[in-house]
Design an enzyme around this catalytic site. Sequence first.
Site, short mmCIF file in Angstrom:
data_model
loop_
_atom_site.label_atom_id
_atom_site.label_comp_id
_atom_site.label_asym_id
_atom_site.label_seq_id
_atom_site.Cartn_x
_atom_site.Cartn_y
_atom_site.Cartn_z
N THR A 1 36.72 -116.50 20.38
CA THR A 1 35.75 -115.51 19.86
C THR A 1 35.29 -114.31 20.62
OG1 THR A 1 33.32 -115.33 18.60
CG2 THR A 1 33.82 -116.87 20.75
N ARG A 2 35.10 -113.20 20.18
CA ARG A 2 34.64 -111.84 20.80
C ARG A 2 33.02 -111.87 20.66
NH1 ARG A 2 36.18 -108.79 16.03
NH2 ARG A 2 34.91 -106.78 16.82
N ASN A 3 32.42 -112.86 19.93
CA ASN A 3 31.07 -112.83 19.69
C ASN A 3 30.17 -113.78 20.58
OD1 ASN A 3 30.86 -110.91 17.37
ND2 ASN A 3 32.35 -112.28 16.59
N GLY B 1 38.23 -118.64 10.24
CA GLY B 1 37.28 -118.25 9.22
C GLY B 1 37.85 -117.24 8.16
N ASP C 1 34.22 -76.55 36.81
CA ASP C 1 34.56 -75.97 38.24
C ASP C 1 34.06 -76.88 39.28
OD1 ASP C 1 35.92 -73.79 36.90
OD2 ASP C 1 34.00 -72.52 36.81
N VAL D 1 33.60 -79.89 39.42
CA VAL D 1 34.31 -81.37 39.72
C VAL D 1 35.90 -81.02 40.23
CG1 VAL D 1 35.68 -83.11 38.69
CG2 VAL D 1 33.12 -82.41 37.92
N ARG D 2 36.21 -79.67 39.90
CA ARG D 2 37.47 -79.37 40.35
C ARG D 2 37.39 -79.05 41.97
NH1 ARG D 2 42.97 -78.94 38.90
NH2 ARG D 2 42.76 -79.01 36.67
N ARG E 1 45.66 -81.91 35.02
CA ARG E 1 44.41 -81.83 34.01
C ARG E 1 44.00 -83.07 33.39
NH1 ARG E 1 45.95 -76.24 30.55
NH2 ARG E 1 46.48 -75.08 32.20
N ALA F 1 38.72 -79.50 28.94
CA ALA F 1 39.28 -80.70 28.45
C ALA F 1 40.27 -80.18 27.03
CB ALA F 1 38.41 -81.87 27.97
#
Length: 565
Positions: free
Chosen positions: A192-194, A285, A428, A430-431, A445, A472
Amino acid sequence: MTESVANLSLLAADADLPALKAAAAGLPSWDLTERQLCDLEMLLNGAFAPLTGYMNRADHSSVLRHTCLADGRLWPLPVVLDVSDAFAGKLQPGQSIALRDAEGVLLAVLDVAEQWPADREAEARALYGSVAPNHPGVEQLLQRTNPIYLGGRVRGVQLPTHYDFTPLRKTPAEVRREFARSGWSRVAAFLTRNPLHRLQYETTRRGARLADANLLVLPIVGPTQPGDVDYHTRLRGWEEGLRHYPEHHVQVAALPLAMRLAGPREAMLQAIVARNYGCSHVIVGPHQGGAVRDEAGRPFYAPGAARTLLETHAAALGIAVAAVPELIYSEDRAGYIERGEARPGERVAALTGPEARRRMRAGMELPEWYSFPEVVEQVKRNYPPRARQGFTIFFTGLSGAGKSTVARALIDRLREIGGRAVTLLDGDIVRKHLSSELGLSREHRDLNILRIGFVAAEITKHGGIAICAPIAPYAATRRQVRAMVEAVGGFFEVHVATPIEECERRDRKGLYAKARAGLIKEFTGVSDPYEAPERAELVIDTCQYTPLQAAQLILTRLENEGYAR
């Protein structure tokens, strides 16, 4: 299930470890991603038996076409190691490589038998019958950018180390020994993933009764479907809810499976895994394998398809099927019934998994009949009201479109409102501070945008607000960022769709003129494409709105979605 298959582990014998570690010290190393770590752990601990390593090309092709290995043994999904072109190009035929975790810890040695180029579109068509990115499995597959597949035998040094939920981190061999000590000969598995909601409880109880068996629950702790609750919440929910079962009736083991979201094929893989954990039955199920849904909540696979596939191949799989009919909640009887048992006029209620997860992410209450109070409490710990959840605003558009200006206006308005931490990740900036070594090639990029996405996801995960304003230009990379952030919080893509003519007119640095003169190579919108978003949450042309008006449009959307007040 034969004893030889059941006990298959790829971990080297203690006597062979010193020589294996010494040999690995001089080998090229590949640092595994999260998904690759899950695959390796499933190989090493025997959960993926009878595989003895990563598939070769013949097995890979046979699995895609016929859901079996080249020798005819049933196997539904590819298990290969994908690596970069640069890494693969350094390998000699027959060379071995060291497989390490993110911290450089040696886990295994792969004796590379083959390498070949991935054809992910063909793979998607074979596995999912589509290349449409609205299928989460297709999207997940196409986001994997390493273009070369490696196949070969794996020799294990040690399993990946986990520091959480250690009592639940049991290997198949350890689980089978617990069965033997408890005298369990008939065991029904439930993967399960629940978390443990009432529907999962009723399904497991009925499935175990059908099989006349004890119960093994295998909550998945690897990557599942986008939007699912995190595995920590999933496991805590099962730990808290186990008291509702009869004493000594159920065991739980965390399953390090990276899901492929491949419908009936996925169900077949899970049946094989359950067999390797020593189970005689697997609980299925009506929507098993069909729980993969599109953005509108529509299933991609027909109800019952997984059950039919498993029952057809039950003998070859070595595990029986305990098929549980569709269950609905009867308000008149205050309990779950089979859909076919509903009387005319009987008041019934249903809540789909996607709708329940939408409510949880929005911080809304779940109906009392849907879950147990202690499980709901665990969910609430990780899903506070939406006004306290983190989110990312991701601006994208051409140079000069006005992204940074609108972003700053939005930040000022959010800080004026107060009460939330806001971080600007301008392209700019972040660059300059995070990606100063990167150039302007497509690879660089993409790497820059993925770094922004990683930081934004971390901010979002911890309840903050990330405002991102890069160009982006590539849709696939933006989808990767969306997936990273949506796994932990809200994501709003804002396409600043200012026409290129206006962007050029505003260009104070003369970048467009230099690009058109050939002085700047690969300039977005001139000599390199800009792939406009197809499903942005907002599209804003700054020729039509002032920065303050644009910021207010975004704030209004946030208020309507419950992220701002």
